[in-house]
Design a protein around this motif. Sequence first.
Motif, mmCIF file in Angstrom:
data_model
loop_
_atom_site.group_PDB
_atom_site.id
_atom_site.type_symbol
_atom_site.label_atom_id
_atom_site.label_comp_id
_atom_site.label_asym_id
_atom_site.label_seq_id
_atom_site.Cartn_x
_atom_site.Cartn_y
_atom_site.Cartn_z
ATOM 1 N N ASN A 697 0.603 -1.130 -0.028
ATOM 2 C CA ASN A 697 -0.109 -0.132 0.008
ATOM 3 C C ASN A 697 0.950 1.194 0.043
ATOM 4 O O ASN A 697 0.280 2.415 -0.357
ATOM 5 N N TYR A 698 2.071 1.197 0.173
ATOM 6 C CA TYR A 698 3.085 2.553 0.336
ATOM 7 C C TYR A 698 3.994 2.437 -0.643
ATOM 8 O O TYR A 698 4.766 3.413 -1.033
ATOM 9 N N LEU A 699 4.486 1.230 -1.397
ATOM 10 C CA LEU A 699 5.622 1.193 -2.252
ATOM 11 C C LEU A 699 5.125 0.598 -3.417
ATOM 12 O O LEU A 699 4.502 -0.526 -3.478
ATOM 13 N N SER A 700 5.458 1.251 -4.311
ATOM 14 C CA SER A 700 5.308 0.460 -5.762
ATOM 15 C C SER A 700 6.994 0.527 -6.625
ATOM 16 O O SER A 700 7.575 1.247 -6.400
ATOM 17 N N LEU A 701 7.033 -0.434 -7.468
ATOM 18 C CA LEU A 701 8.330 -0.281 -8.457
ATOM 19 C C LEU A 701 7.572 0.396 -9.661
ATOM 20 O O LEU A 701 6.487 0.265 -10.222
ATOM 21 N N SER A 702 8.520 1.524 -10.090
ATOM 22 C CA SER A 702 7.868 2.198 -11.103
ATOM 23 C C SER A 702 9.072 2.512 -12.013
ATOM 24 O O SER A 702 10.163 2.560 -11.993
ATOM 25 N N THR A 703 8.727 2.960 -13.185
ATOM 26 C CA THR A 703 9.516 3.309 -14.297
ATOM 27 C C THR A 703 8.670 4.241 -15.420
ATOM 28 O O THR A 703 7.386 4.108 -15.593
ATOM 29 N N HIS A 704 9.335 5.339 -16.018
ATOM 30 C CA HIS A 704 8.725 6.200 -16.794
ATOM 31 C C HIS A 704 9.680 7.070 -17.945
ATOM 32 O O HIS A 704 10.853 6.955 -17.351
ATOM 33 N N TYR A 705 9.148 7.466 -18.771
ATOM 34 C CA TYR A 705 9.883 8.294 -19.537
ATOM 35 C C TYR A 705 9.190 9.668 -19.734
ATOM 36 O O TYR A 705 8.021 9.801 -19.868
ATOM 37 N N ASP A 706 10.158 10.664 -19.301
ATOM 38 C CA ASP A 706 9.537 11.989 -19.372
ATOM 39 C C ASP A 706 10.482 12.904 -20.518
ATOM 40 O O ASP A 706 11.662 12.635 -20.507
ATOM 41 N N SER A 707 9.644 13.510 -21.117
ATOM 42 C CA SER A 707 10.445 14.502 -22.313
ATOM 43 C C SER A 707 11.468 15.333 -21.747
ATOM 44 O O SER A 707 12.260 15.802 -22.730
ATOM 45 N N ASP A 708 11.148 15.933 -20.644
ATOM 46 C CA ASP A 708 12.550 16.800 -20.003
ATOM 47 C C ASP A 708 13.557 15.947 -19.243
ATOM 48 O O ASP A 708 14.843 16.429 -19.253
ATOM 49 N N MET A 709 13.112 14.909 -18.563
ATOM 50 C CA MET A 709 14.187 14.083 -17.847
ATOM 51 C C MET A 709 14.680 12.789 -18.404
ATOM 52 O O MET A 709 15.424 12.122 -17.719
ATOM 53 N N GLY A 710 13.899 12.423 -19.473
ATOM 54 C CA GLY A 710 14.357 11.229 -19.944
ATOM 55 C C GLY A 710 13.782 9.694 -19.440
ATOM 56 O O GLY A 710 13.041 10.072 -18.670
ATOM 57 N N PHE A 711 14.539 8.525 -19.568
ATOM 58 C CA PHE A 711 14.232 7.504 -18.888
ATOM 59 C C PHE A 711 14.565 7.540 -17.610
ATOM 60 O O PHE A 711 15.526 7.517 -17.393
ATOM 61 N N GLY A 712 13.828 6.683 -16.814
ATOM 62 C CA GLY A 712 14.303 6.154 -15.232
ATOM 63 C C GLY A 712 13.347 5.269 -14.906
ATOM 64 O O GLY A 712 12.281 4.706 -15.353
ATOM 65 N N ALA A 713 13.875 4.559 -13.761
ATOM 66 C CA ALA A 713 13.357 3.357 -13.173
ATOM 67 C C ALA A 713 13.678 3.424 -11.714
ATOM 68 O O ALA A 713 14.738 3.845 -11.407
ATOM 69 N N GLY A 714 12.780 2.927 -10.813
ATOM 70 C CA GLY A 714 13.066 3.147 -9.317
ATOM 71 C C GLY A 714 11.926 2.652 -8.709
ATOM 72 O O GLY A 714 11.276 1.568 -8.927
ATOM 73 N N ILE A 715 11.678 3.493 -7.820
ATOM 74 C CA ILE A 715 10.341 3.274 -6.604
ATOM 75 C C ILE A 715 9.385 4.354 -6.480
ATOM 76 O O ILE A 715 9.923 5.450 -6.773
ATOM 77 N N THR A 716 8.192 4.190 -6.208
ATOM 78 C CA THR A 716 7.448 5.450 -6.005
ATOM 79 C C THR A 716 6.852 5.240 -4.527
ATOM 80 O O THR A 716 6.178 3.998 -4.460
ATOM 81 N N LEU A 717 7.170 6.058 -3.495
ATOM 82 C CA LEU A 717 6.321 6.041 -2.197
ATOM 83 C C LEU A 717 4.916 6.510 -2.152
ATOM 84 O O LEU A 717 5.120 7.891 -2.791
ATOM 85 N N ARG A 718 4.106 5.968 -1.519
ATOM 86 C CA ARG A 718 2.742 6.785 -1.530
ATOM 87 C C ARG A 718 2.234 6.602 -0.366
ATOM 88 O O ARG A 718 2.696 5.672 0.430
ATOM 89 N N TYR A 719 1.762 7.800 0.220
ATOM 90 C CA TYR A 719 1.078 8.159 1.282
ATOM 91 C C TYR A 719 -0.263 8.440 1.609
ATOM 92 O O TYR A 719 -0.601 9.382 0.623
#
Length: 719
Positions: A697-719
């Motif tokens: 419920n608090y942690l996701s694995l994530s990846t995305h491509y952003d036109s300003d920041m390029g490609f990235g992968a890591g984690i997303t924390l949610r509260y």
Amino acid sequence: MKKLLSVLTLIMLATAAIAQQTVRYDLYIDHGHMHHEMTINGGSPGPVLEFTEGDTALIYVHNQMGMETSIHWHGILLPNRYDGVSYLTTAPIKAGETHEYKFPLIQNGTYWYHSHTMFQEQSGLYGAIVIHKKNEKPRHEYTLVLGDYTHMNPNTVNRYLHNASDWFAVEKNSVQSYGEAIKAGKFGTKVTNEWKRMQAMDVSDVYYDHFLSNGKIQDTLPQYKAGDKVKLRIVNGSSSTYFWLNYSGGKMTVVANDGKDVEPVEVDRLIIGVAETYDVVVTVPEDMQYELLATSEDRTGHTAVLLGSGMAMPADRLPRLRYFDGMKMMNGMMKMNGDMDDMGMDMSAQQMDMNTVMYPELDRKKKPAGKMEHMDHMHMSNNDDLVTLNYSMLRATEKTSLPTGPVKELHFDLTGNMNRYVWTINNKTVSESDKILIKKGENVRIILYNNTMMRHPMHLHGHFFRVLNGQGDYSPLKHTLDILPMERDTIEFAATESGDWFFHCHILYHMMSGMGRVFSYENSPANPELPNPEQSYRKIKADDRQIHTMAEIGLESNGSDGNLQFSNTRYRFTTEWRVGLNAENGYETESHLGRYIGRMQWLFPYIGWDFRYRREKQPEKNLFGQVNTRNKRGVLHAGVEYTLPMLLTADASIDTDGKLRLQLSREDIPITRRLRLQFMANTDREYMAGFRYIWTNYLSLSTHYDSDMGFGAGITLRY
């Protein structure tokens, strides 16, 4: 002779004094093992409070917690000052204080008590009340209090519901993702659902870790033998769970509802709404162990009571719901503007449960005639093989006609939406509406229409109302009405009291969202419990004005992005950011403050600001030919968001530099049970797409491509 009469008089007075005695209870409220858990006299539920009709109840509630509390005597007719709603009828019980409740008992039956402070009922503050009839013959009987339990702090549960988290759906395996739809051959059904801007089919809101019978997952009553008839006094003391009841020993005979006797009716099963009570008689056929099974409406779990001893005779388990069949039904019933379409059907008194399309256990060979032919597998609440209780089958044992008097008629549409978890009457919360003035001597008639896809158990404090169910003068009396989606029910009560009385949905999280009204008797005497009534009533209004917080922080290989949100029923403030790893990636933060418009809250005008820095190699030009030549930018802007079909968010804004921006986005597209897709594109030539895999419920694995920041992968924390 005179002496004899005097002796007889004394005996009669003594007998009356014994028969109508003052019965005292002391209730000690304290914290349980976890801080959000609460107990009454060391346990949950609290002790069963037993009386005889005619007694005077004397109850001392001792608050041993470090916060205020309250106790409401649900279904009990009593002086207004003792009703137990903090700041409305009764002073809150402050930390360390003791409060005295003293009132005569002018009724009999099965009732219950619970905290009416914030989410304390969900934390364990509830218990049963049994008022025996005078000169009642002894018989086998047992009091059963059903409950729902979550390890999660109820305040967090409420926050999740308001922030549109689908974590509960993940836990219940009821996401109804696109992948699941394709596998089930229901892709078109899923698309139609989202085209009408609806979330997935939802039967109940919260995932619960356990369902309880008198505080236990399973309760046992080995003392009963073959041939015993047992009267079960069943209280649904849950915060938001409806329970299906079925018994392995045969049919159940319903003899009372909400404390009031009804003509006995035999059924195979019944659903008990939140805050309702039923008295049910069951027979132990042989010297075996028979199961009364209580299954949550969403069928994620159950609790049971075992009667007798010997070989186990389990009750039939209810199979998993057919959610996509329910979704198809919902698609047919929902208009594009969010209103329900009953297609001219006269629905009342639980006689047509639309959710039967999801029940695999029912015979599905028959189709009803007429306007419902286009809807597959639609059934009434009874079929040839299975008798299911509905309100039209309840008939009072005595006439319940109201006294002659003027009629005050009110029309209440139950409204709201799941997207932002807003629940209202006539599209207004308690804090947005005035008290409803009534006069002693009036008969108040309420015509209720449920314009939502959820059941709502509507409870009236301090009164019983008649449910006009076709039984005429013998219409049943109730204090809580379960009203199904698209149902129109009429209830009426005699205005015989004084003071202010609450009328609200008894699903705890709906009540705290604002689904209620306050009836106020004109020219009532001052309530000694509330020396400053205006200030007290502001406390009542504060419940549905709570601020709900949400935060999401992405930590990925190309930097960090995220957002922080504060919202309530109508307003929202959001700030979001993107931070790159170098000057070329730069950073940006954008904030919006706005108000939702309309019942479905699809329109959101806002004002805000946008600050950014990025080392530019060349000037940026948007799709409208407008150019930005600055490394740093700080502007104010105004705009509007609108929810389109397919739950897409369209955003149009203009800033103080005169730049226009159009944007299209969507978050959390359910690809599978745990995999989510999100994307964004706008006329500033910015775009983003990414995936998030929900781990906890608090942690996701994530990846995305952003036109300003390029490609990235890591984690997303949610509260």
